[in-house]
Design a protein around this motif. Sequence first.
Motif, short mmCIF file in Angstrom:
data_model
loop_
_atom_site.label_atom_id
_atom_site.label_comp_id
_atom_site.label_asym_id
_atom_site.label_seq_id
_atom_site.Cartn_x
_atom_site.Cartn_y
_atom_site.Cartn_z
N ASP A 54 -4.65 11.93 -7.27
CA ASP A 54 -4.05 10.85 -6.50
C ASP A 54 -4.92 10.46 -5.32
N THR A 55 -5.40 11.45 -4.57
CA THR A 55 -6.20 11.13 -3.38
C THR A 55 -7.56 10.55 -3.75
N GLY B 236 -7.82 8.33 -6.17
CA GLY B 236 -7.54 7.03 -6.74
C GLY B 236 -7.71 6.97 -8.25
N ASP C 98 -5.98 6.08 2.32
CA ASP C 98 -5.67 5.29 1.12
C ASP C 98 -6.18 3.86 1.27
N ARG D 270 -7.21 13.92 7.06
CA ARG D 270 -6.04 14.40 6.33
C ARG D 270 -5.94 15.92 6.41
N ARG E 289 -10.63 10.56 5.53
CA ARG E 289 -10.51 11.51 4.42
C ARG E 289 -10.50 12.94 4.95
N LEU F 246 0.83 -1.21 0.00
CA LEU F 246 0.00 0.00 0.00
C LEU F 246 0.86 1.25 0.00
N LEU G 72 -2.29 7.23 4.87
CA LEU G 72 -2.36 5.81 4.53
C LEU G 72 -3.66 5.18 5.02
N ALA H 155 0.66 4.05 -2.84
CA ALA H 155 0.19 5.39 -2.48
C ALA H 155 1.22 6.46 -2.80
N ARG I 287 -9.98 3.86 0.57
CA ARG I 287 -10.41 4.01 -0.82
C ARG I 287 -9.94 2.85 -1.69
N PHE I 288 -8.93 2.10 -1.25
CA PHE I 288 -8.50 0.91 -1.97
C PHE I 288 -9.17 -0.35 -1.43
#
Length: 351
Positions: free
Chosen positions: A323-324, A326, A181, A259, A256, A45, A178, A49, A184-185
């Motif tokens: 990026d954030t 995805g 991340d 962050r 989220r 991960l 992370l 990321a 969302r993954f």
Amino acid sequence: MAELVAFVLLLAVTAYACAGGADYGAGFWDLAAGGAARGRRPRRLIDHAMAPVWEVNNVWLVFVLVLMWTGFPVLFQTVFTAMWLPLALAALGMVVRGAGFALRKPARRLSRRRLYGAAFAGASLLTPFCLGVAVGGIASGRAAPGTEAAARVWAGPAPLAFGLFTVAGTALLGAVFLTADAGRFDAPDLVGYFRLRALVALGAVAVTACGVLLATRSDAPHVWQGLTRGAGLALAAASAASLAATGLLVLRDRARWARFGAVAAVGAAVFAWGLAQRPYLIPTSLTVADAAGDPQTLAWLSLVSLVALLLIGPAVALLYRLDTRGTLEPLADSDLRGVRPHRGGPADGGG
């Protein structure tokens, strides 16, 4: 004009502390992930990321160096002369960290992957610590103009406290990002894994922040006075409030939004330090006016900085947004498990 350039310099330092800090923090958790089998999924991960954005964060560092060298040459000479050792170690760490990150994924042998991974993770701890030590050396006023390089410049209470606080701040940023991340993954086990580490890092930030305050009171009195009144006090309070909000959001599974809280906490802390030093760049020996370069140079530097921010800022913001969300590259569970086979070889189970 010198005040304007100094403010832009502080903005650039803040941007690097927040954006680069998240990447350094990811490297810290890579170091703490354990052995190859235990740390396989967290490291997968972390790799995924970081891949789209880790190089672009150095844009802010280059911007900081250009502003220092061009706009405040006396500051640049003083800092890099008096604290060449921690800054050289930080530069070495950046190179080793980048090489380790780039080389460990394509390496076929497990021993090579471990070597490159250790280089990446170890440098992710060394670099922010040395940069924080340099900031503490500035805040304590030890790196005055004409000061020769010596351990006493960067080995005092304030430099070491700033170094530990910087590492804790990067660990918090990395863990919070992370956690988001992992969500969302669609890796729920990693959400809990990094949420726990975010809470641990939050406690470490609180403890090291108290250490910084205690160290500045005795070792950097001018900065202490700035942090206990006016804008410095307001920003320090904002940082503490953002830190508390981050912890609450992490506990409520709102990574989220957490962050933004983590970035606000770190950014407010950097601004609190910068404004607490006013009107000095190095308390209490070098003011902004005394360190400034030629007025014409500063005018051109302001114009170039404005153009650079207008051109680069939106592009970097778009990259972070993609990026954030995805959008840049999807991540499958098979990627986290590392079952992608090598050509003519067994499945990759590296860590």
